[in-house]
Write a protein that holds these residues in place. Structure first.
Motif, short mmCIF file in Angstrom:
data_model
loop_
_atom_site.label_atom_id
_atom_site.label_comp_id
_atom_site.label_asym_id
_atom_site.label_seq_id
_atom_site.Cartn_x
_atom_site.Cartn_y
_atom_site.Cartn_z
N MET A 169 -18.06 -0.15 4.54
CA MET A 169 -16.84 -0.85 4.19
C MET A 169 -16.86 -1.17 2.69
SD MET A 169 -15.26 -4.26 5.97
CE MET A 169 -16.70 -5.24 5.53
N THR A 170 -15.78 -0.86 2.00
CA THR A 170 -15.65 -1.14 0.58
C THR A 170 -14.84 -2.42 0.40
OG1 THR A 170 -15.68 1.21 0.06
CG2 THR A 170 -14.85 -0.27 -1.65
N GLU A 171 -15.33 -3.30 -0.46
CA GLU A 171 -14.64 -4.57 -0.69
C GLU A 171 -14.34 -4.75 -2.17
OE1 GLU A 171 -15.90 -9.20 -0.71
OE2 GLU A 171 -16.08 -8.21 1.24
N LEU A 172 -13.09 -5.11 -2.48
CA LEU A 172 -12.68 -5.49 -3.82
C LEU A 172 -12.22 -6.94 -3.79
CD1 LEU A 172 -10.51 -2.39 -4.90
CD2 LEU A 172 -12.98 -2.71 -5.16
N GLY A 173 -12.31 -7.60 -4.93
CA GLY A 173 -11.78 -8.94 -5.02
C GLY A 173 -10.26 -8.88 -5.14
N CYS A 174 -9.57 -9.81 -4.48
CA CYS A 174 -8.11 -9.79 -4.51
C CYS A 174 -7.56 -11.18 -4.24
CB CYS A 174 -7.57 -8.81 -3.46
SG CYS A 174 -5.76 -8.75 -3.37
N THR A 175 -6.68 -11.64 -5.10
CA THR A 175 -5.97 -12.90 -4.88
C THR A 175 -4.52 -12.73 -5.30
OG1 THR A 175 -7.91 -14.34 -5.16
CG2 THR A 175 -5.76 -15.32 -5.60
#
Length: 238
Positions: A169-175
Motif C-alpha cells: 500500500m502506498t501512502e501520501l500525506g493529504c489534508t
C-alpha cells in the motif's frame, strides 16, 4: 478506509471556531480517485453564506489541498516516523521537499472562473513545469453550497504514473481545508475546517491518502434489492 471523507465536526475547526455555527455554516465531503495519469479530487461544500470576493485580493471562500509526496522509503520506512530507539520516537516534523499546496478560489459561478494556485517546496523540472499547465479546477453552485473538482497530473508530483504498488500500500500525506468567510468586510471572522490540524511545513500534521492495490482490498457486499427482485419474479409467475 472510507470512499468519502466527511469533515464537519467541531474538532475539525482548526481556526475561527468562535465564528463557526455548525455543519450548515461550513463543512464538506471529499472523495479522491485516480487513473494512470491523474489524481482527481471532488469536494462538496455546505456553506450557508458563500462569499466569492469582488477582486483577486478581496476576502473570499477558498479550498486548500496539501500533499506530501515524499516516498516513505526515503524517510526511514514510514511517512511519520523516521527512527525508533529505546528512549525516543523520532517524528518527521519538518520537511524542505516533497510538499505541494493547491489553493482554489471558487469564482462567482458566472463571469469569474475559478482559479488554482500551485505552490511547492521543490524546484520543478521542465516536465513538471509543463504538467502545471494541465492542472484543472471547476466549480458549480448547489442548493446548500457548491462543488469543487480538481485534476492534478501525477507527473507534477514527481511520478510518471499513479504510485500504485501491486504488493504494498502506498501512502501520501493529504489534508483538505475549507476557509469560510461569512462577512467580506471582516476577514478576521474566518473559520477554517480541515481534515487534519495542518501545519504546512510539518508532514506529521497531514492526513493520509492511501493507494490500495487490488490484492489488498477487503470487503463484503450485500444486494439490498434481493427481496424486491424475488417478489417481482414471484408476481410474474417464476
Amino acid at each position: 478506509y472510507v470512499p468519502e471523507a466527511t469533515i464537519g465536526n467541531i474538532r475539525n475547526v482548526i481556526d475561527g471556531a468562535f465564528w463557526w455555527r455548525g455543519e450548515d455554516d461550513a463543512s464538506f465531503r471529499a472523495r479522491l480517485v485516480y487513473d494512470d495519469d491523474n489524481l482527481y479530487v471532488r469536494i462538496a461544500v455546505r456553506d450557508s453564506s458563500i462569499v466569492t470576493g469582488w477582486c483577486d485580493t478581496c476576502p473570499s471562500d477558498r479550498i486548500d489541498l496539501w500533499l506530501d509526496v515524499t516516498p516513505a522509503d526515503e524517510v526511514g520506512g514510514s511517512r511519520y516516523v523516521t527512527k525508533v530507539d529505546r528512549t525516543k520516537l523520532h517524528v518527521r516534523s519538518s520537511s524542505d521537499s516533497g510538499l505541494f499546496a493547491f489553493s482554489v478560489k471558487i469564482g462567482d459561478f458566472a463571469d469569474r472562473r475559478p482559479t488554482i494556485k500551485v505552490k511547492t517546496t521543490d524546484e520543478l523540472d521542465p516536465a513538471q513545469e509543463e504538467a502545471v499547465q494541465r492542472v484543472r479546477v471547476v466549480t458549480a453552485p448547489r442548493s446548500d453550497g457548491y462543488v469543487v473538482k480538481i485534476r492534478i497530473p501525477f507527473l507534477l508530483l514527481g511520478y510518471e504514473r499513479a504510485p500504485v504498488d501491486d504488493r504494498n500500500m502506498t501512502e501520501l500525506g493529504c489534508t483538505i481545508a475549507l476557509y469560510d468567510v461569512d462577512n467580506e468586510f471582516r476577514s478576521e471572522e474566518t473559520s477554517v475546517v480541515a481534515s487534519s490540524p495542518i501545519q504546512p511545513l510539518d508532514p506529521s500534521t497531514y492526513g493520509a491518502l492511501r493507494f490500495i492495490p487490488d490484492s489488498r482490498w477487503y470487503g463484503e457486499t450485500a444486494n439490498v434489492y434481493t427481496d424486491a427482485v424475488l417478489n417481482a419474479l414471484r408476481e410474474l409467475g417464476f
